[in-house]
Write a protein that holds these residues in place. Structure first.
Motif, PDB file in Angstrom:
ATOM      1  N   ASN A  75      52.906  31.976  44.020  1.00  0.00           N
ATOM      2  CA  ASN A  75      51.558  31.692  43.518  1.00  0.00           C
ATOM      3  C   ASN A  75      51.363  30.195  43.282  1.00  0.00           C
ATOM      4  O   ASN A  75      50.303  29.646  43.590  1.00  0.00           O
ATOM      5  CB  ASN A  75      51.305  32.482  42.241  1.00  0.00           C
ATOM      6  CG  ASN A  75      49.917  33.066  42.187  1.00  0.00           C
ATOM      7  OD1 ASN A  75      49.199  33.118  43.177  1.00  0.00           O
ATOM      8  ND2 ASN A  75      49.544  33.511  41.012  1.00  0.00           N
TER       9      ASN A  75
ATOM     10  N   ARG B 160      48.652  27.974  45.303  1.00  0.00           N
ATOM     11  CA  ARG B 160      47.608  27.211  44.603  1.00  0.00           C
ATOM     12  C   ARG B 160      47.691  25.728  44.937  1.00  0.00           C
ATOM     13  O   ARG B 160      46.670  25.065  45.099  1.00  0.00           O
ATOM     14  CB  ARG B 160      47.717  27.423  43.091  1.00  0.00           C
ATOM     15  CG  ARG B 160      47.285  28.801  42.661  1.00  0.00           C
ATOM     16  CD  ARG B 160      47.238  28.917  41.144  1.00  0.00           C
ATOM     17  NE  ARG B 160      47.058  30.285  40.732  1.00  0.00           N
ATOM     18  CZ  ARG B 160      45.881  30.894  40.634  1.00  0.00           C
ATOM     19  NH1 ARG B 160      44.788  30.248  40.949  1.00  0.00           N
ATOM     20  NH2 ARG B 160      45.812  32.137  40.235  1.00  0.00           N
ATOM     21  N   PHE B 161      48.894  25.199  45.036  1.00  0.00           N
ATOM     22  CA  PHE B 161      49.075  23.778  45.306  1.00  0.00           C
ATOM     23  C   PHE B 161      48.719  23.428  46.753  1.00  0.00           C
ATOM     24  O   PHE B 161      48.026  22.457  47.015  1.00  0.00           O
ATOM     25  CB  PHE B 161      50.524  23.369  45.009  1.00  0.00           C
ATOM     26  CG  PHE B 161      50.795  21.918  45.211  1.00  0.00           C
ATOM     27  CD1 PHE B 161      50.294  20.962  44.340  1.00  0.00           C
ATOM     28  CD2 PHE B 161      51.544  21.482  46.301  1.00  0.00           C
ATOM     29  CE1 PHE B 161      50.538  19.621  44.522  1.00  0.00           C
ATOM     30  CE2 PHE B 161      51.801  20.145  46.499  1.00  0.00           C
ATOM     31  CZ  PHE B 161      51.286  19.206  45.618  1.00  0.00           C
ATOM     32  N   MET B 162      49.181  24.230  47.694  1.00  0.00           N
ATOM     33  CA  MET B 162      49.020  23.899  49.111  1.00  0.00           C
ATOM     34  C   MET B 162      47.704  24.408  49.703  1.00  0.00           C
ATOM     35  O   MET B 162      47.135  23.755  50.568  1.00  0.00           O
ATOM     36  CB  MET B 162      50.195  24.454  49.917  1.00  0.00           C
ATOM     37  CG  MET B 162      51.499  24.046  49.342  1.00  0.00           C
ATOM     38  SD  MET B 162      52.715  23.148  50.235  1.00  0.00           S
ATOM     39  CE  MET B 162      52.461  23.050  51.876  1.00  0.00           C
ATOM     40  N   PHE B 163      47.248  25.579  49.252  1.00  0.00           N
ATOM     41  CA  PHE B 163      46.094  26.201  49.900  1.00  0.00           C
ATOM     42  C   PHE B 163      44.907  26.403  48.969  1.00  0.00           C
ATOM     43  O   PHE B 163      43.896  26.978  49.366  1.00  0.00           O
ATOM     44  CB  PHE B 163      46.506  27.545  50.513  1.00  0.00           C
ATOM     45  CG  PHE B 163      47.645  27.428  51.480  1.00  0.00           C
ATOM     46  CD1 PHE B 163      47.475  26.821  52.706  1.00  0.00           C
ATOM     47  CD2 PHE B 163      48.906  27.916  51.136  1.00  0.00           C
ATOM     48  CE1 PHE B 163      48.531  26.717  53.601  1.00  0.00           C
ATOM     49  CE2 PHE B 163      49.963  27.809  52.016  1.00  0.00           C
ATOM     50  CZ  PHE B 163      49.781  27.200  53.256  1.00  0.00           C
ATOM     51  N   ASN B 164      45.037  25.967  47.720  1.00  0.00           N
ATOM     52  CA  ASN B 164      43.959  26.085  46.731  1.00  0.00           C
ATOM     53  C   ASN B 164      43.509  27.539  46.552  1.00  0.00           C
ATOM     54  O   ASN B 164      42.330  27.822  46.390  1.00  0.00           O
ATOM     55  CB  ASN B 164      42.780  25.185  47.107  1.00  0.00           C
ATOM     56  CG  ASN B 164      41.947  24.849  45.887  1.00  0.00           C
ATOM     57  OD1 ASN B 164      42.431  24.906  44.758  1.00  0.00           O
ATOM     58  ND2 ASN B 164      40.691  24.507  46.115  1.00  0.00           N
ATOM     59  N   THR B 165      44.435  28.445  46.617  1.00  0.00           N
ATOM     60  CA  THR B 165      44.162  29.860  46.410  1.00  0.00           C
ATOM     61  C   THR B 165      45.391  30.482  45.749  1.00  0.00           C
ATOM     62  O   THR B 165      46.400  29.808  45.565  1.00  0.00           O
ATOM     63  CB  THR B 165      43.843  30.576  47.743  1.00  0.00           C
ATOM     64  OG1 THR B 165      43.459  31.917  47.461  1.00  0.00           O
ATOM     65  CG2 THR B 165      45.024  30.572  48.693  1.00  0.00           C
ATOM     66  N   GLY B 166      45.313  31.723  45.387  1.00  0.00           N
ATOM     67  CA  GLY B 166      46.442  32.393  44.753  1.00  0.00           C
ATOM     68  C   GLY B 166      46.456  33.863  45.093  1.00  0.00           C
ATOM     69  O   GLY B 166      45.580  34.362  45.810  1.00  0.00           O
TER      70      GLY B 166
END
Length: 170
Positions: A30, A34-40
């Protein structure tokens, strides 16, 4: 019987390891997402929380069984053997009462939440509250066994009972 008990506690240890591994993978994934793809992954937050709760309760069972929980026995060591036994019996009975309350509350919560679904995973909330039933049933049996040991132990061996975890528990 000893083999069954040993297998049960080995199973608990395995479940704890699996819960910890699942938590690490889910939380790390997660964070990366969140860091790489701005999602979780929403379900990972819920399931890692469930794993943490199960891990905590199952770990508490193991600690009680090994009698390696944190304790301050300064007062207990100052008492004579009969007073020590009395204090240990009273504390064991109080723990049994607390375990009974946890069992009652956990059964009630589990039954109330059988039909309720968790928001992210859709799993029954009974899986979340059911760990309290497992905890209380197991610790209740452990406490009954420890009370039996305490009541049947000769007074000269009370110190050995208190310090059983120092010698590797039973």
């Amino acid at each position: 019987m000893s083999k069954i008990v040993h297998a049960y506690f080995t199973l608990l240890k395995s479940i704890i390891v699996m819960c910890l591994a699942a938590m690490v993978v889910m939380v790390f994934s997660n964070v990366v997402m969140r860091f790489m793809f701005n999602t979780g992954i929403p379900v990972s937050e819920e399931l890692s929380r469930w794993c943490f709760v199960w891990l905590t309760f199952l770990g508490a069972i193991l600690v009680l069984n090994e009698r390696s929980h944190l304790g301050v026995d300064v007062v207990l060591q100052a008492l004579g053997p009969r007073a020590r036994r009395s204090c240990l019996v009273v504390s064991n009975l109080l723990m049994m009462y607390a375990t009974w309350l946890i069992l009652q509350g956990s059964i009630e919560q589990t039954m109330l939440n059988v039909g309720a679904s968790a928001p992210a995973s859709g799993l029954s909330q009974a899986w979340f509250f059911g760990v309290g039933v497992v905890f209380a049933a197991t610790t209740g049996l452990i406490l009954i066994y420890q009370l039996y040991q305490l009541l049947t132990l000769p007074a000269a061996q009370i110190d050995r009972f208190i310090n059983a975890h120092d010698a590797g528990a039973e």
